[in-house]
Design an enzyme around this catalytic site. Structure first.
Site, PDB file in Angstrom:
ATOM      1  N   CYS A   1      -1.084  17.061 -42.423  1.00 16.57           N
ATOM      2  CA  CYS A   1       0.327  16.993 -42.816  1.00 16.57           C
ATOM      3  C   CYS A   1       0.622  17.874 -44.024  1.00 16.57           C
ATOM      4  CB  CYS A   1       0.744  15.558 -43.106  1.00 16.57           C
ATOM      5  SG  CYS A   1      -0.125  14.796 -44.499  1.00 16.57           S
TER       6      CYS A   1
ATOM      7  N   HIS B   1       6.834  25.720 -55.371  1.00 21.80           N
ATOM      8  CA  HIS B   1       8.165  25.388 -54.886  1.00 21.80           C
ATOM      9  C   HIS B   1       8.769  26.537 -54.101  1.00 21.80           C
ATOM     10  CE1 HIS B   1       8.755  22.096 -58.173  1.00 21.80           C
ATOM     11  NE2 HIS B   1       8.213  21.620 -57.092  1.00 21.80           N
TER      12      HIS B   1
END
Length: 563
Positions: free
Chosen positions: A495, A197
């Site tokens: 992606c 994160h």
């Protein structure tokens, strides 16, 4: 066994580079602890019974979750979604049940909270993969709940008094999401990997970032640090004049990159579509103003993390339409069907009680036992595409066999849309030529492809060198997939987070990748980097990276080639 780093004079500390850029500022060390004095002064016998103690827990959880929600409302994109997920985790009924059990077993409230969280930490750590990534979030939630209970300020990153390099063992989403890039010049963590994160939000904020730098917490607060987010180095021995010159040169280069206005192409004119990753209508509107040729990844599941019931087809169509609308002007949007499961639990879709969710029923596999879930989502996507007039491609995550790809493509084609699948499982890469016989395009999700190829938990600091997308084995699978696309004359995109690395982007293009999708903040640096090199140079860079013995050697070889 992790060895201790050498003294600063012997060379820089090394970690995994995440966000390129050079910064020089004093170290601000973050120790995420609740005030020991407040904990010691807390009256553990103040509650009459377990129910009263549980009520105090509920009140503290509500305050913590509301704090996450407020920060989410002020954030956008990945940061908002990560904070929303943390709010949901704080309110988790399973965690509450574990705390209640400990209270009824005789534990005091603080001990019950610790035992409840520790139970889930053990479970998540044992699961590995994406679930292990939630351990940092759980520990952050525990500290915040305890702080609320004992009447202390919630721990975390405060407001720096001046420019600094933020140094921490690890950073919770609630810390990274609120950082001010004007003051926090760089991030360095001792733990974490390139898809943590911290890394994801640092990319969104465009703050130079190095993770997995073992030994960095042993530095003294205030030590001037020269951080190179491209090389992954942290130096304590740089002369101020040298450091300032490097920072100035980097700022000049970044300013030049910021002026890039597209479209994506190499210096000699070979087209490369530069696309954005989005999560909702707000992030799509922001991305629509960037020099992108569309959206390469719309993560639909992030719109439903806090939903307990499946939205109707009509409501879903409205949500998807808000993302499609900004790109109706000769651009296109690639929609990923629900990638629910593992670290992204969606109440109305995800199975409970799996022993290893990262390798379990997630993504397309959810439709095997619940085909209506996928059918309704595809109906909603088709409706949104018709209402907005935006060219819409649809891809499925976690596809492992050609039969799965064929069944999915048939459903998408029946609705008049372009069909593709994600390449996250090594079997899909190895069978890419056969996949392209039944689908219209492939999109490589490098985060999961790296984790599954290297059999390494992407949050394990000791294994950060394995979860690096520059690993030759991972690049080989990407090259196989890109070559299959060339032979089939069909597009192959990337992606995953690897597409946001300007240096690696050149390597991917050299392999034959036709589009790169990334956070909007990375679009201009990647597009400008491609514009500086020829396609032949990209091919040479790809060969150098594929031939390298390890990620460090690969980066060094490509940097030497491309400058």
């Amino acid at each position: 066994m992790v060895t201790q780093p050498p003294p600063a004079a012997a060379g820089p500390l090394r970690g995994t580079p995440v966000v390129p850029g050079v910064a020089y500022a004093p170290a601000l060390l973050v120790h995420a602890e609740v005030s020991p004095e407040a904990v010691a002064a807390f009256d553990r016998d103040q509650y009459a019974d377990a129910d009263q103690a549980l009520a105090a827990y509920d009140a503290a959880v509500g305050a913590v979750a509301d704090g996450f929600a407020r920060k989410a409302a002020a954030a956008s994109g990945d940061a908002a979604q990560v904070l929303t997920a943390s709010a949901g985790l704080a309110r988790d009924k399973g965690l509450r049940g574990a705390v209640r059990k400990q209270l009824r077993g005789g534990d005091d409230l603080l001990a019950a909270v610790h035992a409840g969280v520790d139970q889930f930490v053990t479970v998540f750590t044992g699961m590995g993969g994406l679930m292990a990534e939630r351990v940092t979030d759980l520990l952050d939630i525990e500290r915040r709940i305890v702080a609320r209970l004992v009447g202390a300020p919630e721990p975390g990153v405060g407001t720096p008094e001046g420019p600094c390099v933020l140094v921490a063992e690890d950073l919770a989403p609630s810390d990274t999401a609120g950082l001010d890039p004007a003051l926090v010049r760089a991030l360095v963590t001792e733990r974490g990997g390139p898809t943590s994160h911290t890394a994801i939000i640092a990319r969104q904020l465009a703050i130079p970032c190095v993770v997995g730098a073992v030994g960095v917490m042993a530095l003294e607060a205030g030590t001037p640090l020269l951080v190179d987010g491209t090389a992954g180095t942290v130096r304590t021995d740089a002369e101020p004049a040298e450091a300032e010159a490097r920072v100035a040169a980097d700022a000049e280069q970044r300013a030049a990159l910021a002026s890039w206005s597209g479209p994506g192409r190499t210096r000699d004119g070979v087209p490369v579509k530069v696309l954005a990753n989005v999560a909702d209508g707000s992030s799509a509107a922001t991305a629509g103003e960037a020099p992108v040729q569309g959206v390469g990844l719309f993560r639909t599941e992030l719109s439903f993390l806090n939903r307990t019931e499946e939205p109707s087809v009509e409501e879903q169509a409205g949500i998807y339409g808000a993302v499609l609308a900004p790109f109706r002007d000769e651009r296109y949007v690639v929609v990923r069907t629900l990638d629910a499961g593992s670290d992204k639990p969606v109440a109305f879709a995800t199975l409970e009680g799996e022993e290893n969710p990262a390798l379990g029923v997630r993504g397309l596999r959810l439709s095997f036992g619940n085909p209506g879930l996928l059918d309704r989502q595809l109906d909603a996507i088709a409706r949104a595409a018709a209402e907005t007039g935006t060219e819409t491609w649809v891809m499925a995550p976690m596809v492992a066999t050609v039969a799965e790809a064929a069944d999915f493509a048939a459903k998408v084609h029946d609705r008049g849309l372009v069909a593709g699948v994600m390449v996250e499982v090594p079997s899909t890469a190895l069978l890419a030529h056969r996949m392209l016989e039944v689908v219209d395009f492939l999109s490589i999700g490098t985060n999961d492809l790296t984790q599954y190829t290297m059999a390494a938990d992407r949050m394990a600091t000791d294994l950060a060198h394995l979860t690096d997308p520059w690993q030759p084995a991972v690049l080989q699978l990407i090259a196989i997939t890109a070559e299959a696309g060339r032979n089939a004359h069909k597009p192959v995109g990337v992606c995953g987070e690897a597409a946001a690395d300007p240096l690696l982007a050149c390597v991917l293009v050299g392999m034959g990748v036709t589009s790169l999708s990334m956070a909007a903040a990375a679009v201009r640096p990647v597009g400008a980097r491609l514009a500086q090199v020829t396609f032949e140079a990209c091919e040479e860079a790809a060969e150098a990276a594929l031939s390298a013995a390890d990620p460090v050697a690969g980066r060094d070889a490509v940097r030497a080639l491309l400058g």
